[in-house]
Scaffold this motif. Sequence first.
Motif, PDB file in Angstrom:
ATOM      1  N   VAL A 159       0.835  -1.206   0.000  1.00 53.76           N
ATOM      2  CA  VAL A 159       0.000   0.000   0.000  1.00 53.76           C
ATOM      3  C   VAL A 159       0.866   1.251   0.000  1.00 53.76           C
ATOM      4  O   VAL A 159       0.580   2.235  -0.710  1.00 53.76           O
ATOM      5  CB  VAL A 159      -0.937  -0.025   1.237  1.00 53.76           C
ATOM      6  CG1 VAL A 159      -1.660   1.299   1.383  1.00 53.76           C
ATOM      7  CG2 VAL A 159      -1.955  -1.156   1.111  1.00 53.76           C
ATOM      8  N   GLU A 160       1.962   1.233   0.759  1.00 61.55           N
ATOM      9  CA  GLU A 160       2.867   2.383   0.800  1.00 61.55           C
ATOM     10  C   GLU A 160       3.493   2.638  -0.562  1.00 61.55           C
ATOM     11  O   GLU A 160       3.584   3.787  -1.032  1.00 61.55           O
ATOM     12  CB  GLU A 160       3.950   2.140   1.851  1.00 61.55           C
ATOM     13  CG  GLU A 160       4.899   3.300   2.036  1.00 61.55           C
ATOM     14  CD  GLU A 160       5.943   3.014   3.099  1.00 61.55           C
ATOM     15  OE1 GLU A 160       6.812   3.884   3.322  1.00 61.55           O
ATOM     16  OE2 GLU A 160       5.888   1.913   3.701  1.00 61.55           O
ATOM     17  N   LEU A 161       3.953   1.565  -1.226  1.00 67.64           N
ATOM     18  CA  LEU A 161       4.554   1.719  -2.562  1.00 67.64           C
ATOM     19  C   LEU A 161       3.523   2.221  -3.576  1.00 67.64           C
ATOM     20  O   LEU A 161       3.833   3.081  -4.421  1.00 67.64           O
ATOM     21  CB  LEU A 161       5.142   0.388  -3.027  1.00 67.64           C
ATOM     22  CG  LEU A 161       6.380  -0.104  -2.264  1.00 67.64           C
ATOM     23  CD1 LEU A 161       6.768  -1.501  -2.739  1.00 67.64           C
ATOM     24  CD2 LEU A 161       7.547   0.863  -2.469  1.00 67.64           C
ATOM     25  N   GLU A 162       2.318   1.715  -3.509  1.00 60.86           N
ATOM     26  CA  GLU A 162       1.276   2.182  -4.424  1.00 60.86           C
ATOM     27  C   GLU A 162       0.972   3.651  -4.194  1.00 60.86           C
ATOM     28  O   GLU A 162       0.739   4.414  -5.151  1.00 60.86           O
ATOM     29  CB  GLU A 162       0.009   1.340  -4.243  1.00 60.86           C
ATOM     30  CG  GLU A 162       0.138  -0.081  -4.766  1.00 60.86           C
ATOM     31  CD  GLU A 162      -1.119  -0.885  -4.521  1.00 60.86           C
ATOM     32  OE1 GLU A 162      -2.000  -0.382  -3.787  1.00 60.86           O
ATOM     33  OE2 GLU A 162      -1.224  -2.009  -5.052  1.00 60.86           O
ATOM     34  N   THR A 163       0.985   4.054  -2.920  1.00 63.54           N
ATOM     35  CA  THR A 163       0.736   5.468  -2.620  1.00 63.54           C
ATOM     36  C   THR A 163       1.837   6.354  -3.193  1.00 63.54           C
ATOM     37  O   THR A 163       1.575   7.422  -3.778  1.00 63.54           O
ATOM     38  CB  THR A 163       0.633   5.667  -1.101  1.00 63.54           C
ATOM     39  OG1 THR A 163      -0.388   4.807  -0.573  1.00 63.54           O
ATOM     40  CG2 THR A 163       0.286   7.105  -0.771  1.00 63.54           C
TER      41      THR A 163
ATOM     42  N   ALA B 144       1.448   6.627  -6.875  1.00 66.27           N
ATOM     43  CA  ALA B 144       0.323   7.488  -7.241  1.00 66.27           C
ATOM     44  C   ALA B 144       0.675   8.956  -7.065  1.00 66.27           C
ATOM     45  O   ALA B 144       0.264   9.813  -7.856  1.00 66.27           O
ATOM     46  CB  ALA B 144      -0.896   7.131  -6.393  1.00 66.27           C
ATOM     47  N   VAL B 145       1.467   9.269  -6.013  1.00 65.91           N
ATOM     48  CA  VAL B 145       1.842  10.663  -5.769  1.00 65.91           C
ATOM     49  C   VAL B 145       2.839  11.146  -6.822  1.00 65.91           C
ATOM     50  O   VAL B 145       2.713  12.226  -7.403  1.00 65.91           O
ATOM     51  CB  VAL B 145       2.425  10.818  -4.352  1.00 65.91           C
ATOM     52  CG1 VAL B 145       3.014  12.202  -4.151  1.00 65.91           C
ATOM     53  CG2 VAL B 145       1.345  10.548  -3.322  1.00 65.91           C
ATOM     54  N   SER B 146       3.880  10.328  -7.049  1.00 64.20           N
ATOM     55  CA  SER B 146       4.903  10.747  -8.017  1.00 64.20           C
ATOM     56  C   SER B 146       4.392  10.657  -9.444  1.00 64.20           C
ATOM     57  O   SER B 146       4.595  11.549 -10.266  1.00 64.20           O
ATOM     58  CB  SER B 146       6.158   9.897  -7.844  1.00 64.20           C
ATOM     59  OG  SER B 146       5.854   8.526  -8.072  1.00 64.20           O
ATOM     60  N   GLY B 147       3.736   9.555  -9.744  1.00 65.02           N
ATOM     61  CA  GLY B 147       3.185   9.347 -11.071  1.00 65.02           C
ATOM     62  C   GLY B 147       4.263   9.086 -12.106  1.00 65.02           C
ATOM     63  O   GLY B 147       5.467   9.181 -11.854  1.00 65.02           O
TER      64      GLY B 147
END
Length: 205
Positions: A146-150, A153-156
């Motif tokens: 979940v942390e990596l996905e977040t 998503a933030v950096s894109g």
Amino acid sequence: MAKCGGCGKFMGPTGGAKCNKCKVIYHLPCLGLTEKDKIPATWICVECKRHVPRDNRADTPVRGAPSHAEPDVMEVVYAAEVSGNTAASDLSEESKVELGLEIRLFRNDLRAVREEIRQFRTEMSDLRSAMSEADSRLTKMDARVVELETKMAVSGTGKLEEMIADLKLEIQEKDQDMLLNDLEFSHIPEENGENPLQIVALVAT
């Protein structure tokens, strides 16, 4: 010294019950008896009793058949009472011995069942511990995913594409700068053994 037929422990020649058929000695406690209990001389153990054939003799008197001699009624009643008391006493003693042996076997089986249940509980406890540890690891892995996905998503991917485009443009500009310093000579006859550097120097002069 002989071994007890019930528990298998060594015992002395006295203080036990001896089978009249197989001559095996049993502890009185293994048979559920005490020293006060009277054991008949014709007593046989449970194993021997199982192999005793039934009495199906052909000379058994038929009910209602006339007898050759009619004894006195009182003698018949007295003989019946004595026989009944003796049989009841023998049956009672044999029943006690058999019941004691059955109780002993039942206790052994119950002890084995308890041991199996204890081992089963230990294995279940170990299995629960392993399951708990695996669950904890899965929870940590889920948190990391979940942390990596977040972060993704933030950096894109937009920043990465922008960086790639800038690098491509920079490479193209460098290539153009290198082409500005290039010289091209044409219409010069080529001869064997000539030195290109010397020719360039002469042309430049």
